[in-house]
Design a protein around this motif. Sequence first.
Motif, PDB file in Angstrom:
ATOM      1  N   LEU A   1       0.837  -1.193   0.000  1.00 39.98           N
ATOM      2  CA  LEU A   1       0.000   0.000   0.000  1.00 39.98           C
ATOM      3  C   LEU A   1       0.875   1.248   0.000  1.00 39.98           C
ATOM      4  O   LEU A   1       0.606   2.217  -0.713  1.00 39.98           O
ATOM      5  CB  LEU A   1      -0.935  -0.002   1.209  1.00 39.98           C
ATOM      6  CG  LEU A   1      -1.817   1.234   1.397  1.00 39.98           C
ATOM      7  CD1 LEU A   1      -2.674   1.484   0.168  1.00 39.98           C
ATOM      8  CD2 LEU A   1      -2.688   1.089   2.636  1.00 39.98           C
ATOM      9  N   ALA A   2       1.938   1.225   0.787  1.00 39.10           N
ATOM     10  CA  ALA A   2       2.866   2.360   0.831  1.00 39.10           C
ATOM     11  C   ALA A   2       3.502   2.604  -0.539  1.00 39.10           C
ATOM     12  O   ALA A   2       3.669   3.752  -0.964  1.00 39.10           O
ATOM     13  CB  ALA A   2       3.947   2.109   1.876  1.00 39.10           C
ATOM     14  N   GLU A   3       3.834   1.527  -1.235  1.00 39.50           N
ATOM     15  CA  GLU A   3       4.472   1.663  -2.547  1.00 39.50           C
ATOM     16  C   GLU A   3       3.576   2.417  -3.525  1.00 39.50           C
ATOM     17  O   GLU A   3       4.022   3.322  -4.226  1.00 39.50           O
ATOM     18  CB  GLU A   3       4.809   0.282  -3.119  1.00 39.50           C
ATOM     19  CG  GLU A   3       5.988  -0.400  -2.446  1.00 39.50           C
ATOM     20  CD  GLU A   3       6.224  -1.796  -2.997  1.00 39.50           C
ATOM     21  OE1 GLU A   3       5.449  -2.223  -3.888  1.00 39.50           O
ATOM     22  OE2 GLU A   3       7.188  -2.463  -2.565  1.00 39.50           O
ATOM     23  N   THR A   4       2.306   2.030  -3.592  1.00 39.40           N
ATOM     24  CA  THR A   4       1.423   2.684  -4.556  1.00 39.40           C
ATOM     25  C   THR A   4       1.115   4.123  -4.155  1.00 39.40           C
ATOM     26  O   THR A   4       1.002   5.009  -5.008  1.00 39.40           O
ATOM     27  CB  THR A   4       0.122   1.860  -4.748  1.00 39.40           C
ATOM     28  OG1 THR A   4      -0.598   2.394  -5.850  1.00 39.40           O
ATOM     29  CG2 THR A   4      -0.770   1.883  -3.505  1.00 39.40           C
ATOM     30  N   LEU A   5       1.006   4.396  -2.840  1.00 46.95           N
ATOM     31  CA  LEU A   5       0.791   5.776  -2.393  1.00 46.95           C
ATOM     32  C   LEU A   5       1.995   6.650  -2.721  1.00 46.95           C
ATOM     33  O   LEU A   5       1.849   7.776  -3.218  1.00 46.95           O
ATOM     34  CB  LEU A   5       0.530   5.793  -0.884  1.00 46.95           C
ATOM     35  CG  LEU A   5      -0.776   5.139  -0.407  1.00 46.95           C
ATOM     36  CD1 LEU A   5      -0.837   5.147   1.121  1.00 46.95           C
ATOM     37  CD2 LEU A   5      -1.993   5.844  -0.990  1.00 46.95           C
TER      38      LEU A   5
END
Length: 365
Positions: free
Chosen positions: A58-62
């Motif tokens: 999730l952090a990667e896409t944000l």
Amino acid sequence: MTLAAFANLLQAPFFIIDVKGPKTFIFRSINDCFAAQGGGDLSTSFGKEISEAFPTRLAETLIENYEICRSTGEPFRYEENLQFNGQPRWWATTLTPVKDNQGCVTQILGLAQDITRHKRIELDAVARLGKISNLNNDLKVFASIAAKDTRGPLETILALLNIVNDGFLDLGDQKSAQLKMAISKTEETIVRIGDIITAAGQMGGDDVSIQEFNFGHLCRDYFAQVDPEGELEIEYPDIVIASDNAVTQIVLRQLIENAAHYCETLIRIDMDPNQSKPGFLKFHITDDGVSEWPNCRADRLKILPATEKEENLAGLFACQNLIKSLGGEVSQSVDKDASTVTISFSLPTTTEEPSVTPSLEDVVT
């Protein structure tokens, strides 16, 4: 009034991100509306870097989304499918950069709209249209074959009637008129059958809805849901393509979930334009979920089900039909040596080569 206090007056989800450098962002706050509409209790994440505040994927896409806004210094609008608490939800998000006197982006303000209901209606409608399209194609084949099979015998009957009519002597009982009527009706029927064959050939010829969208963004969002902690080895092309956006969303999500269900450690998505037929893009989704059963998974269900009863996961059979409804192809291959299973599929496109940069349509100018 502080920015946070003002944000709570907004009747739309709003969040604030502090920018510390390239791909380095601090999760500052969300407003009350965001918390009520899906953000949940994220207060314990305030003040933390995005990479610490959220699960790995999730952090990667944000971070990728925020980096586009930071690096371009321009507002950035996009759709995303994220899971903060509970079920995944669709958001239409706009990021707006805040700059200092030197023109450097110091904060990013995010305004989001929950479009989950609208998206579900859209995707359900696309899935149903795909099913109707396949039924339409079946009807097209049936009508064409039936008409052609019927026309042959009728042409034979017409020839025989013409032979009988040649030199036929009416004895006053109106048989000559009846014979000519039979010839006329047979000729009319043959013409109508020709019209049916022509109409059948025109069925299912509607144009496909093609638009440009970020394929890599979709991959990031879906992998964040099936592998939130980044435990799997995952590869995918970070590209922008032109195809049917809604169909790609349905197909990609279904095949990623299928791969995640069966894989051990690996999921890989490759784009293979060189092996695509003209006007189509071809993709391979590979996982290491091979089994000892030929053409089957470990649960003995077929890799690509031929009927709904052979489903591995709900929707996989419908997914194939959806691809085929657009003229695409679906196939499978198994590499026993590498212990991998690959599902290949193709989707229509209007471009020769995909782009590796964000779509200009996503940048709000």
